[in-house]
Scaffold this motif. Sequence first.
Motif, short mmCIF file in Angstrom:
data_model
loop_
_atom_site.label_atom_id
_atom_site.label_comp_id
_atom_site.label_asym_id
_atom_site.label_seq_id
_atom_site.Cartn_x
_atom_site.Cartn_y
_atom_site.Cartn_z
N GLU A 66 -59.55 113.60 -9.45
CA GLU A 66 -58.16 113.31 -9.13
C GLU A 66 -57.94 111.81 -8.97
O GLU A 66 -56.94 111.27 -9.44
CB GLU A 66 -57.73 114.04 -7.86
N ILE A 67 -58.89 111.13 -8.34
CA ILE A 67 -58.77 109.68 -8.16
C ILE A 67 -58.79 108.98 -9.52
O ILE A 67 -57.96 108.11 -9.80
CB ILE A 67 -59.90 109.15 -7.26
N GLU A 68 -59.74 109.37 -10.37
CA GLU A 68 -59.86 108.73 -11.69
C GLU A 68 -58.63 109.00 -12.56
O GLU A 68 -58.11 108.08 -13.20
CB GLU A 68 -61.12 109.23 -12.40
N PHE A 69 -58.18 110.24 -12.59
CA PHE A 69 -57.00 110.55 -13.39
C PHE A 69 -55.76 109.85 -12.84
O PHE A 69 -54.88 109.43 -13.59
CB PHE A 69 -56.76 112.07 -13.44
N PHE B 262 -55.22 110.58 -18.13
CA PHE B 262 -56.20 111.41 -18.82
C PHE B 262 -56.96 110.61 -19.87
O PHE B 262 -58.18 110.71 -19.98
CB PHE B 262 -55.51 112.60 -19.51
N GLY B 263 -56.25 109.79 -20.64
CA GLY B 263 -56.90 109.05 -21.71
C GLY B 263 -57.89 108.02 -21.22
O GLY B 263 -58.94 107.81 -21.84
N VAL C 40 -57.69 120.15 -12.06
CA VAL C 40 -57.05 119.24 -11.10
C VAL C 40 -55.56 119.53 -11.02
O VAL C 40 -54.98 119.64 -9.93
CB VAL C 40 -57.30 117.77 -11.50
N LEU C 41 -54.91 119.67 -12.17
CA LEU C 41 -53.48 119.95 -12.22
C LEU C 41 -53.15 121.29 -11.57
O LEU C 41 -52.19 121.42 -10.81
CB LEU C 41 -52.99 119.94 -13.66
N ASN C 42 -53.94 122.31 -11.87
CA ASN C 42 -53.71 123.64 -11.30
C ASN C 42 -53.85 123.61 -9.78
O ASN C 42 -53.06 124.24 -9.06
CB ASN C 42 -54.70 124.65 -11.88
N ILE D 294 -49.78 112.37 -10.70
CA ILE D 294 -50.59 112.92 -11.80
C ILE D 294 -49.85 114.07 -12.46
O ILE D 294 -49.75 114.16 -13.68
CB ILE D 294 -51.96 113.40 -11.27
N PHE D 295 -49.33 114.97 -11.62
CA PHE D 295 -48.62 116.14 -12.14
C PHE D 295 -47.36 115.72 -12.89
O PHE D 295 -47.07 116.21 -13.98
CB PHE D 295 -48.27 117.07 -10.99
#
Length: 212
Positions: A20-23, A28-29, A61-63, A106-107
């Motif tokens: 989650e931190i990285e995204f 995502f890319g 992560v999104l879910n 993120i979401f």
Amino acid sequence: MSKRQANREEVFSRILEAAEIEFGLKGFGGASLQHIAERAGLPKPNIVYYFHSKANLYKQVLNNIADSWNDLFDKATAMDDPAIVLDRFIRIKLRQSFESGRSSRIFAQEVIQGAHYIGDYLKEDLRPWLRSRVGVIEQWIETGKMRKVDPVALIFMIWSTTQHYADFEAQILALTGKEQLDEADLVRVGDTLSEIILRGCGLTPPVSTHPL
């Protein structure tokens, strides 16, 4: 729970937190399994073992983000007091935006870009959830507990007004001249949103002790 199972769950959670931190930082890319592994303090093969690919990890992560939001309203029934349920829904959702803004961003970014990775979740999980919650609101309306409103628009309104404080945090801080929002802001905004939304539904906001 066995020691082995507890260890698996602990590793699983570490991976998700690091991901989650990285995204959140790189999208995502820009995120990589190697960097996620390094942030989690684990070998990259561990990430692959649990999730198989970056796309699968991103979806999880999104879910998880969406599920954490849904939990707030899941247990509401036609027997409950809508003023109490909606006030709590607004305040907890707002606290999540204040304290976990990265998750919301993120979401939001995923949806803005077309919901490519979370499209199935939206249709297969979130859509049935929305229908079930609309059903509860419709029963409140039918039994005279609240004014007739569009239930879908009401839920979307609560989502949008609370998540605004996460998704547009930089704008809010720039316009208010603050370095960060604090507990007093959380109470003030929560009181305002609850008052406007509940009054619009013909409800009297409950007296808040702000324990959330």
